[in-house]
Design a protein around this motif. Structure first.
Motif, PDB file in Angstrom:
ATOM      1  N   LEU A   1       0.845  -1.191   0.000  1.00 29.92           N
ATOM      2  CA  LEU A   1       0.000   0.000   0.000  1.00 29.92           C
ATOM      3  C   LEU A   1       0.881   1.241   0.000  1.00 29.92           C
ATOM      4  O   LEU A   1       1.759   1.386   0.859  1.00 29.92           O
ATOM      5  N   VAL A   2       0.659   2.126  -0.964  1.00 27.46           N
ATOM      6  CA  VAL A   2       1.381   3.394  -1.012  1.00 27.46           C
ATOM      7  C   VAL A   2       0.592   4.415  -0.198  1.00 27.46           C
ATOM      8  O   VAL A   2      -0.526   4.787  -0.566  1.00 27.46           O
ATOM      9  N   LEU A   3       1.170   4.864   0.904  1.00 28.02           N
ATOM     10  CA  LEU A   3       0.489   5.801   1.787  1.00 28.02           C
ATOM     11  C   LEU A   3       0.812   7.250   1.463  1.00 28.02           C
ATOM     12  O   LEU A   3       0.003   8.133   1.726  1.00 28.02           O
TER      13      LEU A   3
ATOM     14  N   THR B   1       8.486   1.023   3.861  1.00 29.36           N
ATOM     15  CA  THR B   1       9.563   1.131   2.882  1.00 29.36           C
ATOM     16  C   THR B   1       9.455   2.444   2.118  1.00 29.36           C
ATOM     17  O   THR B   1       8.409   3.105   2.122  1.00 29.36           O
ATOM     18  N   ASP B   2      10.556   2.798   1.454  1.00 30.38           N
ATOM     19  CA  ASP B   2      10.539   3.973   0.606  1.00 30.38           C
ATOM     20  C   ASP B   2      10.210   3.553  -0.824  1.00 30.38           C
ATOM     21  O   ASP B   2       9.860   2.403  -1.089  1.00 30.38           O
TER      22      ASP B   2
ATOM     23  N   LEU C   1       6.245   6.746   1.014  1.00 27.23           N
ATOM     24  CA  LEU C   1       5.976   5.905   2.177  1.00 27.23           C
ATOM     25  C   LEU C   1       5.060   4.763   1.770  1.00 27.23           C
ATOM     26  O   LEU C   1       3.937   4.993   1.320  1.00 27.23           O
ATOM     27  N   CYS C   2       5.551   3.540   1.903  1.00 27.95           N
ATOM     28  CA  CYS C   2       4.785   2.349   1.533  1.00 27.95           C
ATOM     29  C   CYS C   2       4.691   1.413   2.733  1.00 27.95           C
ATOM     30  O   CYS C   2       5.617   1.320   3.542  1.00 27.95           O
ATOM     31  N   LEU C   3       3.576   0.708   2.827  1.00 30.62           N
ATOM     32  CA  LEU C   3       3.378  -0.311   3.845  1.00 30.62           C
ATOM     33  C   LEU C   3       3.377  -1.665   3.163  1.00 30.62           C
ATOM     34  O   LEU C   3       2.607  -1.893   2.224  1.00 30.62           O
TER      35      LEU C   3
END
Length: 219
Positions: A133-135, A174-175, A211-213
């Motif tokens: 998921l890209v936050l 993660t980036d 910012l990724c989950l």
């Protein structure tokens, strides 16, 4: 605007930057082994933000797409997605919307999270599943004034994502290049059979960089 989960976060960032008002978002995604499951959502809009719907002539409609009609239209567009319940009310200084949806398969879940396929994906490889998921896209360093505004307007509002999965999971931030990011102070990240993520809403919306989950678990 598409009435899906991740775009609502983008809408929240817009209203924060323009109006100085904030929204809190909490979700719990339950995913069964057969790919079906449920999504429970709670949106908390500050009364200042909720009142914008009345000011622009849309009486009774929230300024971000979290009304009953928004979810009914979303469910009608996505095969396998169904709206099970919707409740709204006033709690203290917040307008609160609580929603439960069911999905018949993971395709319906991913399309609900983000119809574009750019901010949500689910893949399987070597006996492992990965939900990404890209936050935040990361538009560069945050203006100090906007950062102070976010800290003030969003105090007490959080972005919280909980998951109930059929197996224990690893979870990481993660980036854009897949490198792990250590959670800033005050953020929470926990793995296991019920992995979770939580961060102050203003800090998550205005994070300095992509910012990724990433959640990964065995089949």
């Amino acid at each position: 605007m598409k009435r899906h989960f991740l775009p609502v976060i983008i809408a929240a960032a817009f209203f924060l930057s323009v109006t100085g008002s904030c929204i809190g978002i909490s979700s719990e995604i339950t995913l069964r082994r057969d790919g079906s499951g449920t999504v429970n959502l709670e949106y908390r809009l500050s009364r200042e933000l909720e009142s914008l719907g009345r000011m622009d002539g849309n009486e009774g409609r929230p300024p971000v797409p979290v009304g009953r009609g928004d979810f009914e239209r979303t469910a009608a567009r996505i095969p396998g997605l169904a709206l099970k319940s919707f409740k709204s009310g006033i709690e203290g200084n917040d307008a609160v919307y609580r929603v439960t949806l069911s999905f018949a398969d993971t395709d319906a879940l991913i399309r609900f999270l983000d119809a574009s396929g750019q901010r949500a994906s689910l893949s399987g490889e070597n006996g492992r599943n990965r939900l990404s998921l890209v936050l935040a896209d990361g538009g560069g360093p945050v203006d100090p004034g906007l950062g102070e505004l976010a800290a003030s307007a969003c105090r007490g509002y959080f972005l919280t994502l909980n998951f109930s999965l059929p197996a224990k999971a690893d979870i990481a931030l993660t980036d854009g290049a897949g490198r792990h990011i250590d959670p800033p102070q005050g953020w929470k990240l926990a793995g296991g059979s019920r992995p979770s993520f939580s961060a102050p809403m203003g800090e998550a919306l205005l994070f300095d960089g992509p910012l990724c989950l990433e959640i990964e678990w065995g089949r």
